[in-house]
Design a protein around this motif. Sequence first.
Motif, PDB file in Angstrom:
ATOM      1  N   GLN A   1      -5.210  13.792  -4.857  1.00 21.40           N
ATOM      2  CA  GLN A   1      -5.112  12.334  -4.892  1.00 21.40           C
ATOM      3  C   GLN A   1      -4.397  11.815  -3.645  1.00 21.40           C
ATOM      4  O   GLN A   1      -4.803  10.811  -3.052  1.00 21.40           O
ATOM      5  N   ALA A   2      -3.339  12.505  -3.262  1.00 21.63           N
ATOM      6  CA  ALA A   2      -2.613  12.117  -2.053  1.00 21.63           C
ATOM      7  C   ALA A   2      -3.500  12.273  -0.819  1.00 21.63           C
ATOM      8  O   ALA A   2      -3.509  11.432   0.086  1.00 21.63           O
TER       9      ALA A   2
ATOM     10  N   PRO B   1       1.616  10.516   2.818  1.00 20.62           N
ATOM     11  CA  PRO B   1       0.618   9.576   2.300  1.00 20.62           C
ATOM     12  C   PRO B   1       1.079   8.128   2.394  1.00 20.62           C
ATOM     13  O   PRO B   1       0.266   7.232   2.637  1.00 20.62           O
ATOM     14  N   ALA B   2       2.381   7.903   2.217  1.00 19.99           N
ATOM     15  CA  ALA B   2       2.895   6.537   2.277  1.00 19.99           C
ATOM     16  C   ALA B   2       2.717   5.951   3.677  1.00 19.99           C
ATOM     17  O   ALA B   2       2.241   4.813   3.836  1.00 19.99           O
ATOM     18  N   LEU B   3       3.093   6.697   4.707  1.00 17.19           N
ATOM     19  CA  LEU B   3       2.953   6.208   6.075  1.00 17.19           C
ATOM     20  C   LEU B   3       1.481   6.023   6.436  1.00 17.19           C
ATOM     21  O   LEU B   3       1.107   5.042   7.080  1.00 17.19           O
ATOM     22  N   CYS B   4       0.653   6.984   6.023  1.00 10.60           N
ATOM     23  CA  CYS B   4      -0.783   6.859   6.296  1.00 10.60           C
ATOM     24  C   CYS B   4      -1.353   5.622   5.615  1.00 10.60           C
ATOM     25  O   CYS B   4      -2.119   4.856   6.228  1.00 10.60           O
ATOM     26  N   ALA B   5      -0.988   5.404   4.364  1.00  7.74           N
ATOM     27  CA  ALA B   5      -1.495   4.247   3.627  1.00  7.74           C
ATOM     28  C   ALA B   5      -1.052   2.947   4.273  1.00  7.74           C
ATOM     29  O   ALA B   5      -1.834   1.984   4.368  1.00  7.74           O
ATOM     30  N   GLY B   6       0.199   2.900   4.727  1.00  9.08           N
ATOM     31  CA  GLY B   6       0.696   1.699   5.398  1.00  9.08           C
ATOM     32  C   GLY B   6      -0.027   1.441   6.703  1.00  9.08           C
ATOM     33  O   GLY B   6      -0.361   0.292   7.034  1.00  9.08           O
ATOM     34  N   PHE B   7      -0.276   2.505   7.465  1.00 10.12           N
ATOM     35  CA  PHE B   7      -1.010   2.400   8.719  1.00 10.12           C
ATOM     36  C   PHE B   7      -2.425   1.892   8.445  1.00 10.12           C
ATOM     37  O   PHE B   7      -2.927   0.973   9.112  1.00 10.12           O
ATOM     38  N   GLY B   8      -3.077   2.480   7.460  1.00 13.10           N
ATOM     39  CA  GLY B   8      -4.439   2.074   7.137  1.00 13.10           C
ATOM     40  C   GLY B   8      -4.530   0.626   6.700  1.00 13.10           C
ATOM     41  O   GLY B   8      -5.422  -0.115   7.136  1.00 13.10           O
ATOM     42  N   ALA B   9      -3.610   0.210   5.848  1.00 14.19           N
ATOM     43  CA  ALA B   9      -3.618  -1.176   5.380  1.00 14.19           C
ATOM     44  C   ALA B   9      -3.388  -2.141   6.537  1.00 14.19           C
ATOM     45  O   ALA B   9      -4.022  -3.196   6.624  1.00 14.19           O
ATOM     46  N   ALA B  10      -2.470  -1.782   7.439  1.00 12.87           N
ATOM     47  CA  ALA B  10      -2.189  -2.630   8.602  1.00 12.87           C
ATOM     48  C   ALA B  10      -3.408  -2.732   9.509  1.00 12.87           C
ATOM     49  O   ALA B  10      -3.733  -3.806  10.020  1.00 12.87           O
ATOM     50  N   ALA B  11      -4.095  -1.611   9.705  1.00 15.44           N
ATOM     51  CA  ALA B  11      -5.297  -1.610  10.542  1.00 15.44           C
ATOM     52  C   ALA B  11      -6.395  -2.466   9.916  1.00 15.44           C
ATOM     53  O   ALA B  11      -7.070  -3.234  10.611  1.00 15.44           O
TER      54      ALA B  11
ATOM     55  N   GLU C   1      -7.230  10.085   3.592  1.00 19.03           N
ATOM     56  CA  GLU C   1      -8.572   9.957   4.170  1.00 19.03           C
ATOM     57  C   GLU C   1      -9.056   8.509   4.173  1.00 19.03           C
ATOM     58  O   GLU C   1      -9.765   8.090   5.091  1.00 19.03           O
ATOM     59  N   VAL C   2      -8.684   7.751   3.163  1.00 20.45           N
ATOM     60  CA  VAL C   2      -9.007   6.322   3.165  1.00 20.45           C
ATOM     61  C   VAL C   2      -8.332   5.655   4.357  1.00 20.45           C
ATOM     62  O   VAL C   2      -8.949   4.858   5.086  1.00 20.45           O
ATOM     63  N   ALA C   3      -7.070   5.985   4.562  1.00 18.55           N
ATOM     64  CA  ALA C   3      -6.329   5.424   5.690  1.00 18.55           C
ATOM     65  C   ALA C   3      -6.949   5.837   7.021  1.00 18.55           C
ATOM     66  O   ALA C   3      -7.035   5.034   7.961  1.00 18.55           O
TER      67      ALA C   3
ATOM     68  N   ALA D   1       0.825  -1.211   0.000  1.00 15.64           N
ATOM     69  CA  ALA D   1       0.000   0.000   0.000  1.00 15.64           C
ATOM     70  C   ALA D   1       0.858   1.260   0.000  1.00 15.64           C
ATOM     71  O   ALA D   1       0.451   2.307  -0.520  1.00 15.64           O
ATOM     72  N   MET D   2       2.054   1.169   0.564  1.00 16.30           N
ATOM     73  CA  MET D   2       2.934   2.331   0.670  1.00 16.30           C
ATOM     74  C   MET D   2       3.697   2.628  -0.615  1.00 16.30           C
ATOM     75  O   MET D   2       3.979   3.789  -0.926  1.00 16.30           O
ATOM     76  N   LEU D   3       4.055   1.582  -1.340  1.00 14.49           N
ATOM     77  CA  LEU D   3       4.995   1.739  -2.456  1.00 14.49           C
ATOM     78  C   LEU D   3       4.577   2.768  -3.505  1.00 14.49           C
ATOM     79  O   LEU D   3       5.422   3.556  -3.956  1.00 14.49           O
ATOM     80  N   PRO D   4       3.319   2.815  -3.947  1.00 16.56           N
ATOM     81  CA  PRO D   4       2.973   3.823  -4.960  1.00 16.56           C
ATOM     82  C   PRO D   4       3.245   5.249  -4.495  1.00 16.56           C
ATOM     83  O   PRO D   4       3.598   6.117  -5.309  1.00 16.56           O
ATOM     84  N   TRP D   5       3.095   5.499  -3.198  1.00 17.79           N
ATOM     85  CA  TRP D   5       3.296   6.849  -2.674  1.00 17.79           C
ATOM     86  C   TRP D   5       4.755   7.143  -2.399  1.00 17.79           C
ATOM     87  O   TRP D   5       5.142   8.301  -2.247  1.00 17.79           O
ATOM     88  N   LEU D   6       5.572   6.111  -2.383  1.00 19.80           N
ATOM     89  CA  LEU D   6       7.018   6.300  -2.262  1.00 19.80           C
ATOM     90  C   LEU D   6       7.673   6.425  -3.635  1.00 19.80           C
ATOM     91  O   LEU D   6       8.655   7.132  -3.810  1.00 19.80           O
ATOM     92  N   GLU D   7       7.099   5.718  -4.616  1.00 17.19           N
ATOM     93  CA  GLU D   7       7.717   5.679  -5.943  1.00 17.19           C
ATOM     94  C   GLU D   7       7.272   6.835  -6.834  1.00 17.19           C
ATOM     95  O   GLU D   7       8.092   7.428  -7.550  1.00 17.19           O
TER      96      GLU D   7
END
Length: 355
Positions: free
Chosen positions: A40-41, A221-231, A46-48, A19-25
């Motif tokens: 978009q970011a 956004p990358a950290l938020c996305a990773g947090f959201g996916a983990a949750a 907000e999804v996260a 989930a994080m990679l697109p926002w890192l790359e």
Amino acid sequence: MTYLDYQATTPLAPEALKAMLPWLEQGHANPHSPHRAGRQARAAVEVARDQVAALLPAGGRVVFTSGATEALNWAIKGTSGGGGIVTTAIEHAAILDTAQATGRPLTVLPVDGEGLVAPQPVADGTGLVAAMLVNNEVGTIQPVAALADAAHRAGAWMLCDAVQGYGRIAIPEAVDLIAVSAHKIYGPKGIGALWIRDGITLPPLLHGGDQEGGRSGTLSPALCAGFGAAASLMATQAERDAAHVERLWALAVEQFGPDWTINGSTTQRYHGNLNVRRNGLDVARLMSDCRDIAFSAGSACASGSGRPSHVLTALGLTEREAKSSIRLGFGRYTSEAELTEAIDRINMAARAQGR
């Protein structure tokens, strides 16, 4: 390396990394910018936010922070005009040190030999009661709902440090503030959140752009996305994770055997935490002999201090007993085979010290 230090941090879930990679790359836009890339970011953030909130009570909002330490500091210092603070003797330093730093009247409640606090009336003039849901060193599950009731009868707010329990133990609806952290639930380090009940406003801890409505700083956004996916994964795999942890706990307790004593409660406890002691054990030597096994002599935040664990001494252990204790943490990615092999090696090294 066999990793058995899940209370210090958990491995990053592959799904969280994905989930994080697109926002890192490629998704490098600032989520607070008004252009399309920024929007978009922001949408990913907000999804996260919704994914993190899904494991928390209704009737509040999730504010992203740099971690649970910031969240706890904000919650405690944000009630600076609200009277005294009540907490327990086995809290994380992020609560105990912050409470002391405020200069407000501080009451520290004792715990019994299992690490449980007995709820009692809260004195008038108290502004905040703060307690962990699950203790990070011995896994004890505190009666947070009863503590919240006592706090509310005195007109105080209830702050729950849910770092170790989030996604594993139900968080009582009665609390007013909740601190959580991503890297304890197979998410990335560097991000946490403070849940704030509707109707509560905290003055800013950090001043600047007020990007989070009370909290300033550009979000990742990358950290938020990773947090959201983990949750989200904690929610969908809750039953499977819990069953796996129970199997590992039973295996580990049997494997250690009668020469070791469990610190803390065995029933009112999250069983992914096993804190044990052995008479006369030299923990530093044990860790050296088992250097390819990652386990702990206490909280990672206090490692290297040379002092006995304040949690274990609060349970009534002597300094010698506290210093002869180790903590193993296990979870989703721990196999039964590697846990068995690791404990065999720990037992062998511990027995060798008595020769």
